[in-house]
Scaffold this motif. Structure first.
Motif, PDB file in Angstrom:
ATOM      1  N   VAL A 295       0.696  -1.262  -0.115  1.00 51.10           N
ATOM      2  CA  VAL A 295       0.098   0.166   0.084  1.00 51.10           C
ATOM      3  C   VAL A 295       0.812   1.604  -0.261  1.00 51.10           C
ATOM      4  O   VAL A 295       0.444   2.131  -0.561  1.00 51.10           O
ATOM      5  CB  VAL A 295      -0.885  -0.106   1.178  1.00 51.10           C
TER       6      VAL A 295
ATOM      7  N   TYR B  49      -7.708   0.941   1.689  1.00 58.58           N
ATOM      8  CA  TYR B  49      -7.105   2.263   1.970  1.00 58.58           C
ATOM      9  C   TYR B  49      -7.628   3.376   0.977  1.00 58.58           C
ATOM     10  O   TYR B  49      -7.905   4.502   1.673  1.00 58.58           O
ATOM     11  CB  TYR B  49      -5.458   2.109   1.610  1.00 58.58           C
TER      12      TYR B  49
ATOM     13  N   GLU C  82      -7.124   3.760   5.813  1.00 59.17           N
ATOM     14  CA  GLU C  82      -6.634   2.977   6.844  1.00 59.17           C
ATOM     15  C   GLU C  82      -5.551   1.816   5.853  1.00 59.17           C
ATOM     16  O   GLU C  82      -6.122   1.337   5.050  1.00 59.17           O
ATOM     17  CB  GLU C  82      -7.724   2.044   7.422  1.00 59.17           C
ATOM     18  N   ILE C  83      -4.407   1.359   6.518  1.00 62.74           N
ATOM     19  CA  ILE C  83      -3.642   0.490   5.914  1.00 62.74           C
ATOM     20  C   ILE C  83      -4.166  -0.933   6.800  1.00 62.74           C
ATOM     21  O   ILE C  83      -3.526  -1.175   8.040  1.00 62.74           O
ATOM     22  CB  ILE C  83      -2.376   0.794   5.704  1.00 62.74           C
TER      23      ILE C  83
END
Ligand SMILES: Cc1cc2nc3c(=O)[nH]c(=O)nc-3n(C[C@H](O)[C@H](O)[C@H](O)COP(=O)(O)O)c2cc1C
Length: 325
Positions: free
Chosen positions: A209, A243, A248-249
């Motif tokens: 990501v 993401y 959010e990862i």
């Protein structure tokens, strides 16, 4: 959501064209994880025009695979145009005709195709203008930064493509000479996505990501193209989508799910190609599902050496990995 002309694309993650990998089975498999657009592997214009059996098998595309770009390569305008006409006349499901201006392989460049087209901009312009005129569907192109360090002409090529009327540009941020190694040079196309009149897809070393965030932020691209990083690692797609939707990862691959994915993909590939043709491909791809996992070396060796049938694959995976967490 973003758009290529009137075509709505639901995800900012795109599945790269990869010769020998991006089969119909692979595209269907990866679609489940949320890719918004898929490409076929590159298809020879001559192969289509001369009705080569293997080439035409790459055009076995199902409606359900759309949105989809058919990628063709060729160094001769007349053949490119004939190949596009064939695709249109045979109503082969697709949304975009993508022209490969990126391939560095000598087998392709020796006929003036792929990245070699980036060295002859007058001819490139002429080809792209006619292709856009003739194709019933929108046209896109996949390019490199240039042929080599002495010929970095990505900005000029983008101008030519825009002027010709392409609807989408994908850039692999390396020169053709660099093949697939070293860091991509996103800095050379800083903010390009904001300057182009068409959407930009960015490609190069997208393995997690953070890589995608960096590539998108530097280049201002609309979407990220996942290539090697997604092979055997389909949750990269869902974590990228997560993401982009939430900021959010989350990325926690798990060996039991990887086993399930590997078997699902094997079934789709066997359905598409038959067991005899699918198994050699699976001997190459199945081990990739188990990178960075415990007891990986023994498992990967077993997959590469002992898998002749689907049952062998299942048996070996059962030997190493339980069905439930
Ligand atoms: C095995 C393999 C086959 C590929 N085949 C194609 C292809 O047919 N057409 C194309 O435009 N790019 C092709 N590529 C390039 C990828 O689409 C992508 O741009 C490149 O791998 C960079 O992304 P990555 O560093 O994240 O792998 C191929 C790459 C690999 C590794």
């Amino acid at each position: 959501m973003w758009k290529i002309k009137n075509l709505k694309i639901n995800s900012h993650v795109v599945l790269a064209p990869m010769a020998g990998i991006t089969s119909s089975a692979y595209r269907k498999f990866m679609r489940r994880f949320g890719v918004g657009l898929v490409y076929t592997e590159m298809i020879s214009d001559h192969g289509i025009v001369y009705q080569n059996e293997e080439t035409l098998s790459y055009l076995n595309i199902e409606e359900s695979e759309r949105p989809l770009a058919i990628q063709i390569f060729g160094g001769d305008k007349e053949y490119l145009l004939k190949a596009i006409k064939y695709i249109d006349e045979h109503h082969i499901p697709h949304d975009l005709i993508d022209i490969n201006l990126a391939c560095p392989v000598p087998k392709v460049t020796k006929s003036g195709a792929g990245s070699k087209m980036l060295l002859n901009l007058d001819y490139l312009e002429e080809c792209m203008q006619e292709i856009v005129k003739v194709s019933r569907s929108p046209v896109s192109a996949k390019i490199r930064l240039g042929f080599d360090n002495e010929h970095i002409n990505v900005l000029e090529v983008c101008r030519i493509l825009e002027k010709a009327g392409v609807s989408l540009i994908a850039i692999h941020a390396r020169t053709a000479k660099e093949l697939y190694s070293g860091e991509p040079h996103f800095d050379l196309i800083k903010d390009l996505g904001k300057k182009l009149s068409v959407p930009l897809i960015i490609s190069g070393n997208i393995f997690n990501v953070e890589d995608a965030i960096k590539a998108k932020e530097i280049t201002g691209a609309t979407a990220i193209m996942v290539a090697r990083g997604g092979v055997g690692n389909p949750e990269l797609i869902s974590s990228l989508n997560h993401y982009f939707e939430t900021g959010e990862i989350i990325y926690q691959p798990n060996i039991v799910r990887q086993k399930k994915y590997c078997l699902e993909f094997a079934k789709l590939l066997i359905e598409e190609k038959g067991e005899k043709k699918a198994m050699p491909i699976l001997r190459g791809l199945a081990p990739k599902f188990f990178f960075k996992m415990p007891y990986i070396k023994t498992l990967r060796n077993a997959l590469t050496e002992r898998v002749i049938t689907y049952e062998d694959l299942k048996e070996i995976l059962d030997e190493f990995i339980p069905d439930e967490e």
